[in-house]
Design a protein around this motif. Structure first.
Motif, PDB file in Angstrom:
ATOM      1  N   ALA A  16       0.956  -1.134  -0.339  1.00 49.94           N
ATOM      2  CA  ALA A  16      -0.011   0.078  -0.233  1.00 49.94           C
ATOM      3  C   ALA A  16       0.968   1.395   0.135  1.00 49.94           C
ATOM      4  O   ALA A  16       0.565   2.517  -0.775  1.00 49.94           O
ATOM      5  N   ASN A  17       1.615   1.095   0.649  1.00 45.64           N
ATOM      6  CA  ASN A  17       2.430   2.400   1.185  1.00 45.64           C
ATOM      7  C   ASN A  17       3.369   2.399  -0.349  1.00 45.64           C
ATOM      8  O   ASN A  17       3.457   3.379  -0.530  1.00 45.64           O
ATOM      9  N   SER A  20       0.763   4.194  -3.222  1.00 44.68           N
ATOM     10  CA  SER A  20       0.483   5.658  -2.832  1.00 44.68           C
ATOM     11  C   SER A  20       1.940   6.307  -3.077  1.00 44.68           C
ATOM     12  O   SER A  20       1.322   7.314  -2.856  1.00 44.68           O
ATOM     13  N   THR A  23       2.053   7.311  -6.792  1.00 41.50           N
ATOM     14  CA  THR A  23       0.778   7.864  -6.974  1.00 41.50           C
ATOM     15  C   THR A  23       1.042   9.528  -6.886  1.00 41.50           C
ATOM     16  O   THR A  23       0.778   9.926  -7.833  1.00 41.50           O
ATOM     17  N   ILE A  24       1.479   9.623  -5.406  1.00 35.47           N
ATOM     18  CA  ILE A  24       1.495  10.799  -4.802  1.00 35.47           C
ATOM     19  C   ILE A  24       2.581  11.350  -6.209  1.00 35.47           C
ATOM     20  O   ILE A  24       2.558  12.780  -5.919  1.00 35.47           O
ATOM     21  N   THR A  60      -4.956   9.827  -1.716  1.00 39.24           N
ATOM     22  CA  THR A  60      -4.412   9.122  -1.319  1.00 39.24           C
ATOM     23  C   THR A  60      -3.180   9.268  -0.058  1.00 39.24           C
ATOM     24  O   THR A  60      -3.324   8.157   0.254  1.00 39.24           O
ATOM     25  N   VAL A  63      -5.676   7.562   2.139  1.00 36.24           N
ATOM     26  CA  VAL A  63      -5.252   6.378   1.499  1.00 36.24           C
ATOM     27  C   VAL A  63      -4.902   5.411   3.171  1.00 36.24           C
ATOM     28  O   VAL A  63      -4.772   4.204   3.220  1.00 36.24           O
ATOM     29  N   ILE A  64      -3.317   6.216   2.520  1.00 34.68           N
ATOM     30  CA  ILE A  64      -2.313   5.942   3.334  1.00 34.68           C
ATOM     31  C   ILE A  64      -2.921   5.810   5.345  1.00 34.68           C
ATOM     32  O   ILE A  64      -2.331   4.523   5.648  1.00 34.68           O
ATOM     33  N   THR A 145      -2.834   1.264  -9.679  1.00 34.05           N
ATOM     34  CA  THR A 145      -3.184   0.991  -8.342  1.00 34.05           C
ATOM     35  C   THR A 145      -4.463   0.476  -8.345  1.00 34.05           C
ATOM     36  O   THR A 145      -4.718  -0.462  -7.249  1.00 34.05           O
ATOM     37  N   LEU A 157      -7.992   1.517  -1.033  1.00 30.04           N
ATOM     38  CA  LEU A 157      -6.806   1.374  -2.099  1.00 30.04           C
ATOM     39  C   LEU A 157      -7.165   1.230  -3.453  1.00 30.04           C
ATOM     40  O   LEU A 157      -7.235   1.986  -4.540  1.00 30.04           O
ATOM     41  N   ASP A 160      -9.575   4.630  -4.691  1.00 26.09           N
ATOM     42  CA  ASP A 160      -8.278   5.447  -4.782  1.00 26.09           C
ATOM     43  C   ASP A 160      -7.908   5.012  -5.941  1.00 26.09           C
ATOM     44  O   ASP A 160      -7.698   6.019  -6.758  1.00 26.09           O
TER      45      ASP A 160
END
Length: 299
Positions: A16-17, A20, A23-24, A60, A63-64, A145, A157, A160
């Protein structure tokens, strides 16, 4: 019983990290490119699209936070874990998604009914090029994602991912609007924006509904329950099933089952059968987090 353990939670968190973070970075780069292109090429649609991409960065981050809270171990105050916090993150994202889409739709209606099409400046070719780049980039983020959301079964996720798709729709609208304006039909920008709003609203509703279903202990689908039933009945010592109930807790499944065994068995023998059923379900259904097996004697 928490079957997945620390290793799986850590892998879940790392995946997940990773998604994220990537995408950030992608959204920050796209936002800057869109903003510069919008200003240089005199395109309000591209500037609005840049703002939309900035909203993806904040979503995002939500989401994190949601995934990290959901991955926390069970404690005294939360013996069943924290999985539902991910549903809360998904609900927040659905709301952000709808509000973003509503803003696009409202602005489109305002422009349509204003009738001041002659006052609009014709965007430069740079805005058209950046719109194409944005569509490709956001669609790539959506697929990337979504792939990992399915791999780790993360509702937040996945929400997102659809936010990325909504930004791709927004860029398509910007492309149509910019192209239409350059061809002498500025109203096409607003019409396309209304269509985009419909897509975004649909995605937001589906994300919201899925999160709410998980929040209120919705049962598994019939096919999954049938598979669990057949798994239990594969044990030759199980003579029948009096009760089988399932509930979805966040992204995990809880199972309660009452089995029939020969009434002449000793307590230890009945316990061993229940333990065997428990382990069989655990081995065959990775999403099952907790199993309660109750034994009833069959005369």
């Amino acid at each position: 019983m928490e079957k997945n353990g620390i290793m799986v939670r850590d892998e879940y968190q790392k995946a997940a990290n990773k998604v994220s973070f990537i995408t950030i970075i992608g959204n920050v780069i796209l936002s800057v490119i869109k903003l510069i292109a919008g200003i240089v090429a005199h395109s309000n649609a591209m500037i609005s699209d840049a703002v939309h991409s900035v909203s993806d960065v904040f979503s995002t981050i939500i989401v994190i936070i949601g995934i990290r809270l959901a991955a926390k171990e069970s404690d005294k105050e939360h013996p069943y874990g924290h999985e539902r916090l991910e549903c809360v993150a998904a609900i927040i994202l659905a709301m952000v998604l709808f509000i973003t889409g509503f803003g696009i739709g409202a602005e489109a209606l305002k422009n349509i009914f204003s009738g001041n099409y002659a006052d609009l400046r014709v965007p430069g070719i740079l805005a058209l090029i950046v719109a194409v780049i944005s569509i490709a980039g956001k669609e790539g983020m959506f697929r990337y994602t979504r792939y990992y959301a399915r791999q780790i079964d993360s509702g937040a996720l996945m929400a997102d991912a659809w936010h990325h798709r909504s930004d791709a729709f927004s860029s398509i609208g910007a492309l149509i609007g910019i192209g239409g304006a350059r061809l002498g039909y500025p109203i096409m920008d607003s019409v396309a924006s209304l269509v985009i709003f419909a897509f975004i609203a649909k995605a937001a509703f589906e994300i919201f509904k899925d999160a709410i279903d998980k929040m209120v202990d919705h049962s598994c689908d019939e096919e999954t329950e049938k598979q669990i039933y057949n798994c239990v009945m594969e044990n030759e010592n199980v003579l029948g099933i009096d009760l089988l109930q399932t509930r979805i807790f966040g992204s995990k499944i809880y199972v309660d089952v009452e089995i029939q065994v020969d009434g002449s068995y000793t307590l230890q023998e009945a316990h061993n059968i229940a333990e065997s059923v428990h382990e069989k379900i655990e081995q065959n259904f990775s999403k099952v987090k907790h199993i309660m097996v109750h034994v009833n004697p069959k005369a």
